[in-house]
Scaffold this motif. Structure first.
Motif, mmCIF file in Angstrom:
data_model
loop_
_atom_site.group_PDB
_atom_site.id
_atom_site.type_symbol
_atom_site.label_atom_id
_atom_site.label_comp_id
_atom_site.label_asym_id
_atom_site.label_seq_id
_atom_site.Cartn_x
_atom_site.Cartn_y
_atom_site.Cartn_z
ATOM 1 N N ALA A 88 0.821 -1.215 0.000
ATOM 2 C CA ALA A 88 0.000 0.000 0.000
ATOM 3 C C ALA A 88 0.855 1.267 0.000
ATOM 4 C CB ALA A 88 -0.922 -0.002 1.212
ATOM 5 N N ASP A 89 1.996 1.213 0.662
ATOM 6 C CA ASP A 89 2.842 2.399 0.819
ATOM 7 C C ASP A 89 3.896 2.564 -0.275
ATOM 8 O OD1 ASP A 89 1.409 2.873 3.107
ATOM 9 O OD2 ASP A 89 3.007 2.260 4.484
ATOM 10 N N ALA A 90 4.131 1.547 -1.079
ATOM 11 C CA ALA A 90 5.197 1.592 -2.079
ATOM 12 C C ALA A 90 4.909 2.643 -3.148
ATOM 13 C CB ALA A 90 5.376 0.224 -2.729
ATOM 14 N N THR A 91 5.919 3.423 -3.465
ATOM 15 C CA THR A 91 5.774 4.406 -4.537
ATOM 16 C C THR A 91 6.095 3.787 -5.891
ATOM 17 O OG1 THR A 91 8.039 5.154 -4.183
ATOM 18 C CG2 THR A 91 6.305 6.354 -3.020
ATOM 19 N N ASN A 92 6.785 2.663 -5.884
ATOM 20 C CA ASN A 92 7.180 1.963 -7.093
ATOM 21 C C ASN A 92 6.144 0.881 -7.408
ATOM 22 O OD1 ASN A 92 8.446 -0.472 -8.370
ATOM 23 N ND2 ASN A 92 10.172 0.921 -8.583
ATOM 24 N N ALA A 93 5.593 0.905 -8.617
ATOM 25 C CA ALA A 93 4.561 -0.064 -9.009
ATOM 26 C C ALA A 93 5.081 -1.496 -8.933
ATOM 27 C CB ALA A 93 4.051 0.243 -10.413
ATOM 28 N N GLY A 94 6.343 -1.694 -9.304
ATOM 29 C CA GLY A 94 6.922 -3.037 -9.236
ATOM 30 C C GLY A 94 6.971 -3.556 -7.809
ATOM 31 N N CYS A 95 7.295 -2.686 -6.879
ATOM 32 C CA CYS A 95 7.336 -3.084 -5.468
ATOM 33 C C CYS A 95 5.936 -3.385 -4.949
ATOM 34 C CB CYS A 95 8.010 -2.007 -4.619
ATOM 35 S SG CYS A 95 9.787 -1.871 -4.935
ATOM 36 N N ARG A 96 4.963 -2.604 -5.361
ATOM 37 C CA ARG A 96 3.581 -2.898 -4.952
ATOM 38 C C ARG A 96 3.186 -4.291 -5.426
ATOM 39 N NH1 ARG A 96 2.894 2.473 -6.451
ATOM 40 N NH2 ARG A 96 2.034 1.900 -8.475
ATOM 41 N N THR A 97 3.545 -4.607 -6.656
ATOM 42 C CA THR A 97 3.215 -5.920 -7.227
ATOM 43 C C THR A 97 3.915 -7.041 -6.471
ATOM 44 O OG1 THR A 97 2.869 -4.940 -9.401
ATOM 45 C CG2 THR A 97 3.309 -7.312 -9.333
ATOM 46 N N VAL A 98 5.191 -6.875 -6.210
ATOM 47 C CA VAL A 98 5.961 -7.901 -5.496
ATOM 48 C C VAL A 98 5.394 -8.143 -4.103
ATOM 49 C CG1 VAL A 98 8.196 -8.397 -4.413
ATOM 50 C CG2 VAL A 98 8.110 -7.594 -6.756
#
Length: 106
Positions: A88-98
Motif C-alpha cells: 500500500a505504501d510503495a511508490t514503485n509499481a513493481g514493489c507494490r506488485t511484489v
C-alpha cells in the motif's frame, strides 16, 4: 503492528526455548541461504528482499520444532500484514506488485 493478547500468549518459555535452540544450531545455514538468494535475485531491492526472504523461510520452516508452530502462525500474520502495508505504501509499481504477490507467505 500490536499483537493481540492471544497472539502474545503463544510466546511461551517452551516455544521460545525450542526456537532459540533451533536457531542456534541452524542460524548460519539459514543466513547463508538467505544471503545467496538475495545476491542472486533480480532487482529492485524490494523484489530481492521479499522473494529471497520468502524462499528461505519456505525452505527452512518445515524443520523448525513442533513447539514453535503457534509462533509460526503469528509470524505468518505479521508477514501478511507487513506485505500488505508495504504494498500500500510503495511508490514503485513493481514493489507494490511484489509485495502483493508474496503476502500470502509460506
Amino acid at each position: 503492528m500490536g499483537l493481540s493478547e492471544a497472539d502474545q500468549a503463544v510466546f511461551t518459555e517452551v516455544a521460545c526455548a525450542a526456537w532459540n535452540t533451533w536457531a542456534t544450531r541452524n542460524g548460519q545455514a539459514v543466513a547463508t541461504d538467505l544471503d545467496s538468494r538475495y545476491r542472486n535475485a533480480a532487482g529492485p531491492v524490494c523484489n530481492k528482499f521479499a522473494r529471497s526472504a520468502l524462499a528461505t523461510i519456505k525452505k527452512h520452516v518445515p524443520n523448525v520444532p513442533a513447539e514453535t508452530r503457534e509462533m509460526e502462525r503469528v509470524a505468518k500474520t505479521v508477514w501478511r500484514d507487513s506485505m500488505e502495508k508495504l504494498a500500500a505504501d510503495a511508490t514503485n509499481a513493481g514493489c507494490r506488485t511484489v509485495h502483493s504477490a508474496v503476502k500470502v507467505g509460506w
